[in-house]
Design an enzyme around this catalytic site. Structure first.
Site, PDB file in Angstrom:
ATOM      1  N   GLU A 176       0.936  -1.397  -0.246  1.00 53.66           N
ATOM      2  CA  GLU A 176       0.329   0.023   0.088  1.00 53.66           C
ATOM      3  C   GLU A 176       0.262   1.215  -0.447  1.00 53.66           C
ATOM      4  O   GLU A 176       0.182   2.272  -0.487  1.00 53.66           O
ATOM      5  CB  GLU A 176      -0.916  -0.024   1.207  1.00 53.66           C
ATOM      6  N   GLU A 232       7.202   1.099  12.577  1.00 49.28           N
ATOM      7  CA  GLU A 232       5.324   1.621  13.543  1.00 49.28           C
ATOM      8  C   GLU A 232       5.263   2.938  12.908  1.00 49.28           C
ATOM      9  O   GLU A 232       6.251   3.522  12.685  1.00 49.28           O
ATOM     10  CB  GLU A 232       5.715   2.294  14.814  1.00 49.28           C
TER      11      GLU A 232
END
Length: 343
Positions: free
Chosen positions: A220, A278
């Site tokens: 993505e 993260e």
């Protein structure tokens, strides 16, 4: 005789008789002796990398030779090309050296997207100077310098010439769609991308040439030129990987197996297996990283490049101090197998 690659294709030229693009239906890596024999019987002996334009009669002759040498499928392609109104050319690469023409560049880009060679396994030095800036339109490739006239002509004939992009590279899907993949927006995957079986490219995902995935992956984010992603990894929405073209270094960026780059994060070092970055964290090679032990205590401070390729790491930003931290990654990413099982 040994040969690196061979292909015959049809393409498009501009008004100056320069090749804009070439479509190779069945590019060959290390072609069999019988195929080379068929080709040399038509164009003569091949001693160096060469490209030769083919007439309709030569294509028919090539088809006959291939048929006689038990290459039925290749013979069919040559026979069908003989009836084309587009110019045809054969490209023979005796060795894998830097390309000398746009035709050679296109053959090598096809090798990548057909999964015949992996990223970084063929020489592409100097390729940009060989490609012409091209408008990729609803009526095929048009030299960008000739576009205005073509648009006017189309309007005069009651048509609209749709321009999908203006670039040196076309969409991969206009030339080849490898088996077992999905692409949400085909314009965001350039010819020369390598997409492994089971790869899903979502609508905002992007894959450059000489880059891609080795197998089942969810993309993505952005796979920049030269970057490869191993099987089972996930690039979250809006994330980025640092390529080696514009301002980047020479180090090849890779993402290991079962790793995750979170949404809007970034990667500037080779990432090992089962690692996580993260969301929102851009990990550059020179960034200072606090190494933590299992209890969260500081062990030492290193630059991120010292952690290149190491496995089982979680990279995060301390929510109180803002410091960049790395610790053992307890939970490797696991892709949703239902999303990939029926590609």
């Amino acid at each position: 005789m040994k040969m690196f690659s061979l292909g015959w294709g049809i393409g498009t030229k501009n008004q100056a008789n320069e090749w804009l693009e070439v479509f190779f239906a069945a590019p060959l890596l290390n072609p069999e002796a019988s195929v080379i024999k068929s080709v040399t019987s038509v164009i003569g002996e091949i001693t160096e990398n060469t490209s030769v334009e083919l007439s309709s009669e030569q294509l028919k002759q090539l088809s006959q030779q291939l048929q006689q040498n038990d290459q039925a499928e290749l013979a069919k392609i040559a026979a069908r090309m003989a009836d084309s109104v587009q110019p045809a050319i054969i490209c023979a690469l005796v060795e894998d050296s830097a390309p000398a023409s746009a035709v050679e560049v296109y053959l090598k880009l096809h090798l990548l997207s057909h999964r015949l060679v992996k990223p970084h396994h063929t020489k592409l030095d100097g390729m940009f100077g060989l490609l012409i800036n091209t408008a990729w339109t609803s009526e095929g490739a048009v030299d960008a310098r000739e576009l205005a006239d073509r648009q006017l002509q189309a309007r005069l004939e009651g048509r609209v010439l749709e321009v999908k992009s203006v670039d040196k590279f076309p969409s991969m899907a206009d030339y080849v769609v490898p088996s077992g993949i999905r692409i949400g927006d085909a314009q965001r995957v350039r010819l020369g991308a390598y997409l492994g079986e089971g790869t899903t490219i979502m609508h905002e995902g992007f894959v450059n040439f000489n880059a891609g995935t080795e197998g089942t992956s969810m993309i993505e984010g952005r796979i920049s030129a030269g970057v490869t992603v191993a099987k089972g990894s996930d690039l979250g929405g809006g994330c980025s990987t640092m390529g080696t073209l514009s301002g980047g270094g020479k180090e090849v960026i890779t993402v290991g197996t079962e790793s995750l780059i979170g949404a809007n994060a970034g990667l500037g070092i080779p990432l090992g297996d089962r690692c996580t970055i993260e969301s929102g964290l851009y990990l550059t090679a020179g960034a200072k990283v606090n190494l933590l032990d299992d209890k969260g205590q500081l062990v030492e401070v290193v630059k991120a490049r010292a952690l290149s390729g190491l496995n089982d790491l979680l990279f995060r930003r301390n929510s109180l101090s803002g410091a960049l931290e790395a610790k053992a990654n307890k939970n490797a990413v696991e892709l949703n197998h239902e999303l990939h099982a029926h590609n």
